[in-house]
Structures are given as C-alpha cells and as structure tokens.
Design an enzyme around this catalytic site. Structure first.
Site, PDB file in Angstrom:
ATOM      1  N   HIS A   1       5.209  -7.087  -0.689  1.00 23.99           N
ATOM      2  CA  HIS A   1       5.121  -8.341  -1.422  1.00 23.99           C
ATOM      3  C   HIS A   1       5.943  -8.277  -2.702  1.00 23.99           C
ATOM      4  CE1 HIS A   1       1.435  -9.592   0.932  1.00 23.99           C
ATOM      5  NE2 HIS A   1       1.463  -8.280   1.168  1.00 23.99           N
TER       6      HIS A   1
ATOM      7  N   ASP B   1       0.864  -1.176   0.000  1.00 23.64           N
ATOM      8  CA  ASP B   1       0.000   0.000   0.000  1.00 23.64           C
ATOM      9  C   ASP B   1       0.903   1.229   0.000  1.00 23.64           C
ATOM     10  OD1 ASP B   1      -1.943  -1.918   0.327  1.00 23.64           O
ATOM     11  OD2 ASP B   1      -2.892  -0.966   2.048  1.00 23.64           O
TER      12      ASP B   1
ATOM     13  N   SER C   1       6.713   3.608   6.141  1.00 22.20           N
ATOM     14  CA  SER C   1       7.881   4.277   5.602  1.00 22.20           C
ATOM     15  C   SER C   1       7.757   4.437   4.103  1.00 22.20           C
ATOM     16  CB  SER C   1       9.150   3.519   5.967  1.00 22.20           C
ATOM     17  OG  SER C   1      10.282   4.312   5.687  1.00 22.20           O
TER      18      SER C   1
END
Length: 290
Positions: free
Chosen positions: A157, A101, A258
């Site tokens: 991922h 995300d 981050s």
C-alpha cells in the site's frame, strides 16, 4: 509488532543453512519460477486445498484474516484480500507507514551511494535503481528492507499520501531473498527482478519503493498502471505516470512473497521500535519526519 511463532521439526530441518541454501538457490531458479507461476494459476478447488496443506508443512500459514477462503487457485490464496479493518494506517501526517507486512531486515543511512543487504554485504543504490534512475536524492537519507515471508499478506500500500511519478521495471534473476541467501550472495537485490516505484509525497519529498521478486515469486502487479511485471519483460522498462494515492491505498501485490526496500531522503528518522528482526503489519509507523 509481533513475535514469530515457534516452528515444528520439519521447518527446523529446512531452516538448516546449508540445506536451505541448496534447496532454494542451487536449482534452476528461473525455470522453477515460471513453472510455479503456471501451477499457481490452475483453477481447481481440490488441487488448491492440497497445495495449501503442503504449503503449511513449510510455513505457519494463517488464513484467519482472509476476506474469503474459498480460493479458486493457489495464486488466489497468495494474493488474498483481508477482512475490512485488518490493517489500519497511522493517520499522522508526519509518519511514513509500513507499506506491507514484513520483517525488518537491514536498515540505516544511505552513505556514499551505498547501503547493506546484510552485515558486510554492501550494494550500490545506483545499481539497484538501474541506469535510468537518479538515486542521489536519497544520499544521506534512510533505507529500510522489509522481507515478506510466503505466509504473510502479500499486498502493498501507499506508505503516505502522494503521487507515483515513475516506475522502472528491471528484469533479472530469482535468488531467494531470505537471510541465509543475503549473507552469501553479494549484491543480491541488484541481481533480482525488481521495480523502482518513484513517488512524491504531499509535502514534496521524494520517496522510492523497490519491490524485489524472488524464487517462485517473479510477478509484481501494480494496480495504478494496470500491469503485471514479470520475467518476460526484458531490460529496463520505463513507465512514467501521475497516479495520486491516499495513505494506505492499495498499490499492488506480489504473487507469493518477497521484499520491499523503502528509501526516503534526509530529514526522516526511524519510528519508535523499528529495528532489525521486528515483524510489522502494513500501516504501522515506519519513519517520521525529524
């Protein structure tokens, strides 16, 4: 792609540039980061609930997709898993997906070994990758910066099928990586703690993911090496490996939030709708073969 929710008065106050920069950067960053790391690991249901309530004063935290909400610690909440099916990866073989995300920051071409963290703030790919890594394979290719806010899902991922061949860990500072800091601190990503994850796609192309840590977030977990990278690892740490990944396979997590910078060589273009300021979910199309 989603629209950011409206912020309350407290969040608008903290968003004032000078105050935000003062509160998040003109402080003993590394000491606070280490303290936060210890605090986040305290296993206490009551303390965790109180901490999450305070956290929600600063950010629109939504736990509706969390696999479970009986968090043992604040770290447990930061690194939460999602319900099955919450993130679906684009299966087209010519597509490189968003690994996490995030909100799209600077993006563009790598030219003369230089990219940008914000308008007018260039930095060198050679400095970002460190003295042991060759960044020249990405000359003429593309980079995309993805910023994870503290409220987002913090696991990342594999953006495509391929094999992780090498990881370089570089210890560093813990500047905030929000847009305000990126417009004020030169070469910020090159100063912060980071890992350079070199991967070769199934088609043979090289790709790099550079997770960059920040204040309160200086820990990066990589599952395929079973290692937690943190500020105690000084210097450049070289970790060669041969770890195959399917597209969408979980690679690791940040312990708060981050930035991940994605690098691809020439021959790729931005996927439709990718532009600065767009909010993405892991699995959406990020780049595609030209």
């Amino acid at each position: 792609m989603t629209t950011l929710p409206a912020r309350g008065w407290f969040q608008r106050l903290v968003a004032q540039e000078d105050l935000n920069f003062l509160l998040t950067n003109r402080v003993p960053r590394i000491a606070l980061t280490r303290l936060m790391g210890r605090f986040a690991r305290i296993e206490s249901p009551l303390l965790t609930k109180l901490s999450i309530a305070v956290w929600r004063l600063f950010t629109p935290l939504d736990l509706g997709e969390a696999r479970h909400t009986d968090f043992r610690s604040l770290k447990d909440c930061f690194t939460r898993e999602l319900k099955p099916g919450s993130r679906v990866f684009d299966e087209r073989p010519d597509v490189v997906c968003t690994p996490s995300d995030g909100i799209v920051g600077a993006c563009g071409l790598v030219q003369r070994g230089q990219v940008y963290q914000a308008k007018g703030f260039p930095y060198s790919t050679a400095e970002l990758f460190g003295p042991t890594q060759d960044a020249s394979v990405f000359e003429g290719g593309r980079f995309i910066t993805l910023r994870l806010t503290s409220a987002m899902y913090h696991r990342f991922h594999a953006p495509a099928a391929g094999t992780v061949e090498h990881v370089t860990y570089l210890s560093g500072d813990t500047w905030n990586v929000n847009p305000i800091a990126l417009q004020r601190v030169e070469r910020l990503f090159c100063r912060n703690e980071r890992a350079v994850v070199r991967m070769r796609l199934a088609g043979g192309e090289p790709i790099a993911l550079v997770p960059v840590a920040a204040i309160l977030v200086a820990s990066i977990r990589l599952h395929f090496l079973d290692v937690l990278l943190h500020l105690g690892r000084k210097g450049a740490n070289e970790m060669p490996c041969a770890a195959p990944h399917a597209k969408g396979q979980e690679m690791g997590w940040f312990e708060h939030g981050s930035t991940i910078i994605v690098f691809v060589p020439s021959g790729f273009e931005l996927a439709e709708g990718i532009a600065t300021g767009v909010q993405l979910r892991a699995g959406q199309a990020l780049l595609k073969r030209a």
